[in-house]
Design a protein around this motif. Structure first.
Motif, mmCIF file in Angstrom:
data_model
loop_
_atom_site.group_PDB
_atom_site.id
_atom_site.type_symbol
_atom_site.label_atom_id
_atom_site.label_comp_id
_atom_site.label_asym_id
_atom_site.label_seq_id
_atom_site.Cartn_x
_atom_site.Cartn_y
_atom_site.Cartn_z
ATOM 1 N N GLY A 154 0.799 -1.225 0.000
ATOM 2 C CA GLY A 154 0.000 0.000 0.000
ATOM 3 C C GLY A 154 0.827 1.267 0.000
ATOM 4 O O GLY A 154 0.332 2.337 -0.317
ATOM 5 N N ASN A 180 -7.569 -2.660 2.157
ATOM 6 C CA ASN A 180 -7.539 -1.265 1.729
ATOM 7 C C ASN A 180 -7.564 -1.216 0.198
ATOM 8 O O ASN A 180 -6.564 -1.456 -0.468
ATOM 9 C CB ASN A 180 -6.271 -0.602 2.277
ATOM 10 C CG ASN A 180 -6.240 0.893 2.052
ATOM 11 O OD1 ASN A 180 -6.952 1.416 1.200
ATOM 12 N ND2 ASN A 180 -5.410 1.588 2.816
ATOM 13 N N GLU A 273 -4.749 4.229 6.791
ATOM 14 C CA GLU A 273 -5.455 3.115 7.433
ATOM 15 C C GLU A 273 -6.354 3.504 8.604
ATOM 16 O O GLU A 273 -7.435 2.924 8.748
ATOM 17 C CB GLU A 273 -4.464 2.030 7.862
ATOM 18 C CG GLU A 273 -3.386 2.499 8.807
ATOM 19 C CD GLU A 273 -2.368 1.401 9.119
ATOM 20 O OE1 GLU A 273 -2.442 0.315 8.557
ATOM 21 O OE2 GLU A 273 -1.477 1.664 9.964
ATOM 22 N N ASN A 307 -4.565 -4.376 5.242
ATOM 23 C CA ASN A 307 -3.596 -4.612 4.165
ATOM 24 C C ASN A 307 -4.139 -4.131 2.832
ATOM 25 O O ASN A 307 -5.351 -4.169 2.589
ATOM 26 C CB ASN A 307 -3.277 -6.109 4.017
ATOM 27 C CG ASN A 307 -2.151 -6.595 4.911
ATOM 28 O OD1 ASN A 307 -2.225 -7.665 5.512
ATOM 29 N ND2 ASN A 307 -1.086 -5.817 5.003
ATOM 30 N N ASN A 308 -3.223 -3.752 1.980
ATOM 31 C CA ASN A 308 -3.555 -3.341 0.617
ATOM 32 C C ASN A 308 -4.034 -4.553 -0.210
ATOM 33 O O ASN A 308 -3.713 -5.701 0.097
ATOM 34 C CB ASN A 308 -2.292 -2.722 -0.016
ATOM 35 C CG ASN A 308 -2.466 -2.408 -1.470
ATOM 36 O OD1 ASN A 308 -1.892 -3.072 -2.327
ATOM 37 N ND2 ASN A 308 -3.280 -1.431 -1.774
ATOM 38 N N THR A 311 -1.123 -6.719 -1.422
ATOM 39 C CA THR A 311 -0.523 -7.506 -0.341
ATOM 40 C C THR A 311 -1.339 -8.791 -0.147
ATOM 41 O O THR A 311 -0.784 -9.896 -0.148
ATOM 42 C CB THR A 311 -0.523 -6.693 0.978
ATOM 43 O OG1 THR A 311 -0.092 -5.370 0.705
ATOM 44 C CG2 THR A 311 0.339 -7.339 2.023
HETATM 45 C C1 LIG Z 1 -2.528 9.855 2.842
HETATM 46 C C2 LIG Z 1 -2.386 8.374 2.726
HETATM 47 C C3 LIG Z 1 -3.111 7.687 1.757
HETATM 48 C C4 LIG Z 1 -2.993 6.304 1.649
HETATM 49 N N1 LIG Z 1 -3.711 5.662 0.671
HETATM 50 C C5 LIG Z 1 -3.633 4.316 0.578
HETATM 51 C C6 LIG Z 1 -4.398 3.631 -0.397
HETATM 52 O O1 LIG Z 1 -5.131 4.231 -1.193
HETATM 53 N N2 LIG Z 1 -4.289 2.280 -0.456
HETATM 54 C C7 LIG Z 1 -3.471 1.585 0.417
HETATM 55 O O2 LIG Z 1 -3.428 0.359 0.357
HETATM 56 N N3 LIG Z 1 -2.733 2.214 1.335
HETATM 57 C C8 LIG Z 1 -2.801 3.555 1.445
HETATM 58 N N4 LIG Z 1 -2.070 4.193 2.418
HETATM 59 C C9 LIG Z 1 -1.258 3.376 3.339
HETATM 60 C C10 LIG Z 1 -2.114 2.848 4.505
HETATM 61 O O3 LIG Z 1 -2.146 3.817 5.533
HETATM 62 C C11 LIG Z 1 -1.530 1.547 5.105
HETATM 63 O O4 LIG Z 1 -0.157 1.714 5.318
HETATM 64 C C12 LIG Z 1 -1.776 0.334 4.223
HETATM 65 O O5 LIG Z 1 -3.135 0.178 3.916
HETATM 66 C C13 LIG Z 1 -1.292 -0.916 4.948
HETATM 67 O O6 LIG Z 1 -1.379 -2.016 4.092
HETATM 68 P P1 LIG Z 1 -0.063 -2.748 3.567
HETATM 69 O O7 LIG Z 1 0.785 -3.059 4.777
HETATM 70 O O8 LIG Z 1 -0.574 -3.967 2.908
HETATM 71 O O9 LIG Z 1 0.606 -1.802 2.642
HETATM 72 C C14 LIG Z 1 -2.147 5.587 2.531
HETATM 73 C C15 LIG Z 1 -1.411 6.287 3.503
HETATM 74 C C16 LIG Z 1 -1.526 7.656 3.583
HETATM 75 C C17 LIG Z 1 -0.739 8.374 4.626
#
Ligand SMILES: Cc1cc2nc3c(=O)[nH]c(=O)nc-3n(C[C@H](O)[C@H](O)[C@H](O)COP(=O)(O)O)c2cc1C
Ligand code: SF4
Length: 518
Positions: A154, A180, A273, A307-308, A311
């Motif tokens: 993500g 996510n 998140e 999680n994205n 992921t």
């Molecule tokens: C402003 C902002 C926007 C974000 N947008 C997304 C998003 O659209 N999709 C996403 O998966 N993570 C996004 N993130 C990251 C999430 O906060 C989070 O780290 C993530 O969903 C965790 O999943 P992962 O460990 O699988 O990456 C964003 C973070 C920030 C600070």
């Protein structure tokens, strides 16, 4: 025997007239008495060829594109049902250079199958990961994911196994898996393509995550701008439940896992998140202070895996083929593959899944074919609107998390947006600040106020007002935003702003030395 013709049902292809093409093929075949079976598949990821129509022949699938409804009669006249030559023909899809060099693990099935056909999914290795997971203890599933080296796709690249282990170890009557799927980054579309093209792999990944941490309920938080993905996911969840892969005794595991899709209302910050969790709970999308981590106190205050899409969709192949198989792809501490998304001023835009470690130059020129305008590529924004602008001198840096971090950039979700030498980088820096102001959740001052003041300071620099003083002020403001923002929205906006200033000082009307001082 009928000839199989594939016409994508992916949003990109639909936007370019795929439905009309499918109808024209059906009508023409009926008129000519030709026996055809039209399959609506996901996209192969070659956006510039959409709608990409494929004909199944004894040699493999032959590609034609971009096909418009008005081309269909001519295609029949040229015997395309036999895979014969036509000006729109590209030969075997697998041999198209853009496609041939890819290492598709997460996207292995996307574009090959009817996204909603359970038989297609099972025939191409679907549910193998879930079947293996169902036979393992929760701790052993988490160990596989940890050993694979998978890191969150993500943006933050946090190790997935460590996150899952925290949720596994938390004591609670109810735990959640949240996917996510907000995909707010500019130039990104891999989540959408996967959800539209192979929804079961996401469902399978989430079901495995549920078994791994002891969660019985999952939610996919989807951006409302993805209506086709919404429809596909809803249908896929219904079919997976009816076939016993979700619900009570999911996949004969003796454990329960339910899944629902929830639509966001369209705010960039709802991809963060904790703001996402607020939104999922029915509140305004405002960032929560951490700690507590969502892994311990997440959705409705319960331990939650967030999680994205990428992921979670990477987990089935890890479980099916083993941690070592996945870990062997990539370089350094960046294991596996990343579906890079090529966008902006490129001849060939689309999705390229490759192991970490290739360079930006390879992506831009070998896959992207250089700029669409034919002019030199001057800057590339990698990793969404909070990602740095990378100049030509850094195009040979390997794409892995650490190499990009070392040069003050990030790989993020793998979005690559290219600009040619007509770009005004001062305008891009201003846009980054303006975007931050427009999408700020408003909770903390450095971001809420700083981004508005930052836009004004950049305006003064562009207008030539006291440039050295205003450049120093912008740098100081960026320091405050980096150090004082509650989340990465305000904390990372300085990346695009300062990288533009550092690498392209002339666009701000300042000499190189002034930008270094900045
Ligand atoms: C402003 C902002 C926007 C974000 N947008 C997304 C998003 O659209 N999709 C996403 O998966 N993570 C996004 N993130 C990251 C999430 O906060 C989070 O780290 C993530 O969903 C965790 O999943 P992962 O460990 O699988 O990456 C964003 C973070 C920030 C600070
Ligand atoms: S940095 Fe911006 S988006 Fe993040 S909490 Fe602060 S105000 Fe909200």
């Amino acid at each position: 025997m009928s000839t199989k013709i594939f016409v994508p049902i992916d949003s990109t292809a639909l936007a370019l007239g795929a439905d009309k093409v499918a109808k024209a093929i059906a009508d023409e075949a009926a008129q000519r008495g030709a026996d055809v079976q039209i399959v609506r598949n996901g996209s192969r990821g070659m956006a510039w060829l959409e709608p990409l129509v494929e004909v199944e022949t004894e040699h493999g699938r032959i590609a034609y594109g971009p096909v418009r409804a008005k081309d269909v009669t001519e295609l029949f006249d040229h015997d395309f049902l036999q895979g014969k030559h036509h000006r729109l023909c590209h030969g075997l899809t697998e041999h198209i250079p853009f496609f041939a060099g890819q290492e598709r693990l997460t996207f292995a099935r996307v574009g090959l199958t009817d996204p909603l056909c359970l038989d297609d999914y099972a025939a191409r290795g679907g549910w193998e990961g879930l079947n293996r997971a169902a036979a393992l203890s929760a701790a052993d599933i988490v160990k596989q994911v940890t050993d694979s080296g998978l890191r969150g796709r993500g943006g933050a690249a946090f190790p997935t196994g460590i996150k899952w282990n925290t949720v596994l170890g938390a004591q609670a009557a109810q735990k959640y898996i949240v996917c996510n799927a907000d995909e707010g980054d500019s130039g990104t579309f891999s989540d959408r393509m996967l959800m539209e093209g192979d929804p079961y792999v996401l469902i399978e990944g989430m079901a495995i995550a549920g078994l791994a941490v002891g969660a019985t309920q999952g939610y996919i938080y989807l951006r409302s701008e993805y209506p086709h993905a919404f429809k596909t996911l809803k249908a896929a969840i219904g079919k997976a439940r009816a076939a016993g892969f979700l619900g009570r005794d999911a996949d004969h595991s003796g454990r329960n896992f339910e899944l629902e899709v929830r639509l966001g209302a369209g705010a960039y910050i709802c991809g963060e998140e904790t703001a996402l969790l607020e939104s999922l709970e029915g509140k305004r999308g405002v960032v929560r202070a951490k700690p507590p981590l969502p892994a311990l106190k997440g959705l409705f205050g319960q331990p939650t895996v967030v999680n994205n899409v990428m992921t979670l969709a990477s987990v089935p192949i890890i479980m099916a083929k083993g941690a070592a198989f996945y870990r062997d792809y990539g370089m350094g501490r960046s294991h596996g593959t990343l579906p890079f998304q090529l966008a902006g001023n490129l001849r060939h835009t689309g999705l390229v899944e490759k192991a970490f470690g290739l360079t930006l130059r390879e992506l831009l020129y070998d896959y992207g074919g250089g700029s669409a305008s034919g002019r030199p590529i001057r800057a590339v924004q990698v990793g969404g609107p909070l990602g740095a602008y990378v100049p030509e001198s850094q195009f040979d840096t390997p794409l892995d998390y650490e190499s990009f971090a070392a040069m003050g950039a990030m790989v993020g979700h793998g979005g690559i947006v290219a600009f040619d030498d007509m770009v005004d980088m001062a305008a891009q820096a201003r846009y980054a600040m303006e975007f931050c102001a427009a999408e700020s959740c408003g909770k903390c001052t450095p971001c809420r106020i700083g981004s508005t003041r930052g836009t004004e300071v950049i305006d003064r620099i562009i207008a030539g007002e006291e440039r050295p003083r205003n450049v120093a002020l912008l740098k100081s403001l960026c320091d405050t935003m980096t150090a004082g923002s509650l989340c990465a929205h305000g904390g990372m906006t300085p990346f695009p702003v300062l990288s533009a200033l550092r690498h392209f000082p002339g666009d701000f009307g300042i000499a190189d030395t002034d930008s270094q001082a900045a």
